[in-house]
Design a protein around this motif. Structure first.
Motif, PDB file in Angstrom:
ATOM      1  N   UNK A   1      23.492  19.344  13.431  1.00 11.73           N
ATOM      2  CA  UNK A   1      23.917  20.368  12.319  1.00 11.73           C
ATOM      3  C   UNK A   1      25.250  20.766  12.868  1.00 11.73           C
TER       4      UNK A   1
ATOM      5  N   UNK B   1      28.555  23.419  12.000  1.00 11.96           N
ATOM      6  CA  UNK B   1      29.063  24.734  11.209  1.00 11.96           C
ATOM      7  C   UNK B   1      30.610  24.524  11.414  1.00 11.96           C
TER       8      UNK B   1
ATOM      9  N   UNK C   1      34.695  25.431   8.942  1.00 18.48           N
ATOM     10  CA  UNK C   1      35.342  26.305   7.919  1.00 18.48           C
ATOM     11  C   UNK C   1      35.712  24.974   6.803  1.00 18.48           C
TER      12      UNK C   1
ATOM     13  N   UNK D   1      37.481  23.372   3.439  1.00 17.70           N
ATOM     14  CA  UNK D   1      38.940  23.599   3.043  1.00 17.70           C
ATOM     15  C   UNK D   1      39.298  24.708   2.488  1.00 17.70           C
TER      16      UNK D   1
ATOM     17  N   UNK E   1      39.659  27.547   4.408  1.00 17.24           N
ATOM     18  CA  UNK E   1      40.952  27.555   5.233  1.00 17.24           C
ATOM     19  C   UNK E   1      42.042  28.121   4.428  1.00 17.24           C
TER      20      UNK E   1
ATOM     21  N   UNK F   1      34.708  12.950  19.184  1.00 16.02           N
ATOM     22  CA  UNK F   1      35.225  11.902  18.698  1.00 16.02           C
ATOM     23  C   UNK F   1      34.803  10.941  17.335  1.00 16.02           C
ATOM     24  N   UNK F   2      33.558  11.322  17.259  1.00 17.41           N
ATOM     25  CA  UNK F   2      32.869  10.323  16.258  1.00 17.41           C
ATOM     26  C   UNK F   2      32.572  11.041  15.131  1.00 17.41           C
ATOM     27  N   UNK F   3      33.255  12.180  14.671  1.00 15.75           N
ATOM     28  CA  UNK F   3      33.530  12.808  13.299  1.00 15.75           C
ATOM     29  C   UNK F   3      34.616  13.074  12.651  1.00 15.75           C
ATOM     30  N   UNK F   4      35.265  11.738  12.115  1.00 17.52           N
ATOM     31  CA  UNK F   4      36.462  11.773  11.396  1.00 17.52           C
ATOM     32  C   UNK F   4      36.125  12.058   9.983  1.00 17.52           C
ATOM     33  N   UNK F   5      34.896  11.957   9.479  1.00 12.41           N
ATOM     34  CA  UNK F   5      34.793  11.622   7.951  1.00 12.41           C
ATOM     35  C   UNK F   5      34.413  13.140   7.465  1.00 12.41           C
ATOM     36  N   UNK F   6      34.647  14.268   8.178  1.00 11.12           N
ATOM     37  CA  UNK F   6      34.247  15.390   7.737  1.00 11.12           C
ATOM     38  C   UNK F   6      35.384  15.752   6.466  1.00 11.12           C
ATOM     39  N   UNK F   7      34.897  16.201   5.331  1.00 11.69           N
ATOM     40  CA  UNK F   7      35.884  16.483   4.277  1.00 11.69           C
ATOM     41  C   UNK F   7      36.670  17.634   4.540  1.00 11.69           C
ATOM     42  N   UNK F   8      37.718  17.521   5.544  1.00 10.60           N
ATOM     43  CA  UNK F   8      38.848  18.651   5.878  1.00 10.60           C
ATOM     44  C   UNK F   8      38.279  19.766   6.385  1.00 10.60           C
ATOM     45  N   UNK F   9      36.947  19.689   6.639  1.00 10.80           N
ATOM     46  CA  UNK F   9      36.116  21.125   7.699  1.00 10.80           C
ATOM     47  C   UNK F   9      37.068  21.289   9.077  1.00 10.80           C
ATOM     48  N   UNK F  10      37.045  22.438   9.366  1.00  9.51           N
ATOM     49  CA  UNK F  10      37.598  22.752  10.741  1.00  9.51           C
ATOM     50  C   UNK F  10      36.016  23.079  11.507  1.00  9.51           C
ATOM     51  N   UNK F  11      35.755  22.249  12.387  1.00 12.03           N
ATOM     52  CA  UNK F  11      34.555  22.196  13.070  1.00 12.03           C
ATOM     53  C   UNK F  11      34.479  23.385  13.941  1.00 12.03           C
ATOM     54  N   UNK F  12      33.441  24.299  14.191  1.00 11.14           N
ATOM     55  CA  UNK F  12      33.234  25.376  14.993  1.00 11.14           C
ATOM     56  C   UNK F  12      32.272  25.087  16.189  1.00 11.14           C
ATOM     57  N   UNK F  13      30.944  24.497  15.580  1.00 12.58           N
ATOM     58  CA  UNK F  13      30.011  24.138  16.277  1.00 12.58           C
ATOM     59  C   UNK F  13      29.188  23.301  16.057  1.00 12.58           C
ATOM     60  N   UNK F  14      28.169  22.806  16.747  1.00  5.83           N
ATOM     61  CA  UNK F  14      27.319  21.636  16.359  1.00  5.83           C
ATOM     62  C   UNK F  14      25.970  21.906  17.029  1.00  5.83           C
TER      63      UNK F  14
END
Lengths: 133, 133
Positions: A120, A122, A124, A126, A129, B104-117
DNA sequence: ATAACTGCAAATGATTTGCGATCGG
DNA sequence: CCGATCGCAAATCATTTGCAGTTAT
């Protein structure tokens, strides 16, 4: 003993399945209810809950979350994960470039037999942002 | 605007913190309430909820789940994950041998800035395996 | 025919909240 | 002192459930 022996395809169940499959926003039960209601005004929220349960049990849809106290549903059964925007709460899909090496790196389980795992995220989104977050 | 400016260490808050820290079973709010009640019979469930919230906000404990509709709390703040037994519902700790290569293996996020997982495991605990599951 | 399903309305249960009294810094 | 916190009880809200009438097979 407790599962239905025969599952019937009622028009309500079909409508709920189609609504969930056609939605791209991981709807809550209530959102599915509102969608189906436009075509089938007499459907009840209880029926939506009961059918989402059956459809998930049969593997036709996936249950997600709960996020913020609300269960969500996904018509996309393919292997993928999800990100939640901590500001606006929307859920988006995440496709991992390569399946992370989880199995090999979990030796310290206290005797558990692992059935599944989920990642899972979490973050922000686009839009949030752009709004300065 | 909405967070308390000064956080006071009341005896209720301290008791709730100590109970959560000393528990090894990832207790629910109600379980914390029952633990604290043995030493402080007049404490109310509402106070437990409010303080678990504050303590988690301050990073002194962690919120887990919800699992089966109930939020759980963990006095262990160290970086670790959890397994849930699908039969008896208990939650155990998982220490990963090595941090999986998620970033390194999460490039396909749609523009998200990841905070945690977080990684959530489901499996069968040793006791339930012995019982034939 | 008949068991699965539906709509409705009431019940459930975890969590939250309003309020007047109390306490910590 | 005085605002943060408490105990209590009522409110909230997603989800579940009992029931009598309906429908798929």
């Amino acid at each position: 003993m407790d599962k239905p022996l025969n599952v019937r395809m009622t028009k309500q169940r079909l409508a709920i399945l189609k609504a969930t499959k056609s939605s791209k926003c991981h709807p809550t039960a209530n959102e599915v209810y509102l969608m189906v209601r436009t075509k089938m005004p007499n459907i009840s929220l209880g029926t939506v809950y009961r059918n989402l349960e059956v459809l998930a049990e049969k593997g036709l849809i996936r249950r997600l979350g709960p996020y913020d106290d609300k269960m969500r549903f996904d018509g996309d059964i393919s292997d993928h994960h999800h990100v939640k925007c901590v500001f606006c709460g929307r859920i988006d899909d995440v496709e991992l470039k390569e399946k992370p090496e989880i199995e090999g790196s979990v030796p310290c389980l206290p005797g558990y037999k692992i059935i599944s795992y989920g990642i899972e995220f979490e973050g922000i989104c686009p839009e949030c942002q752009k709004k300065g977050h």
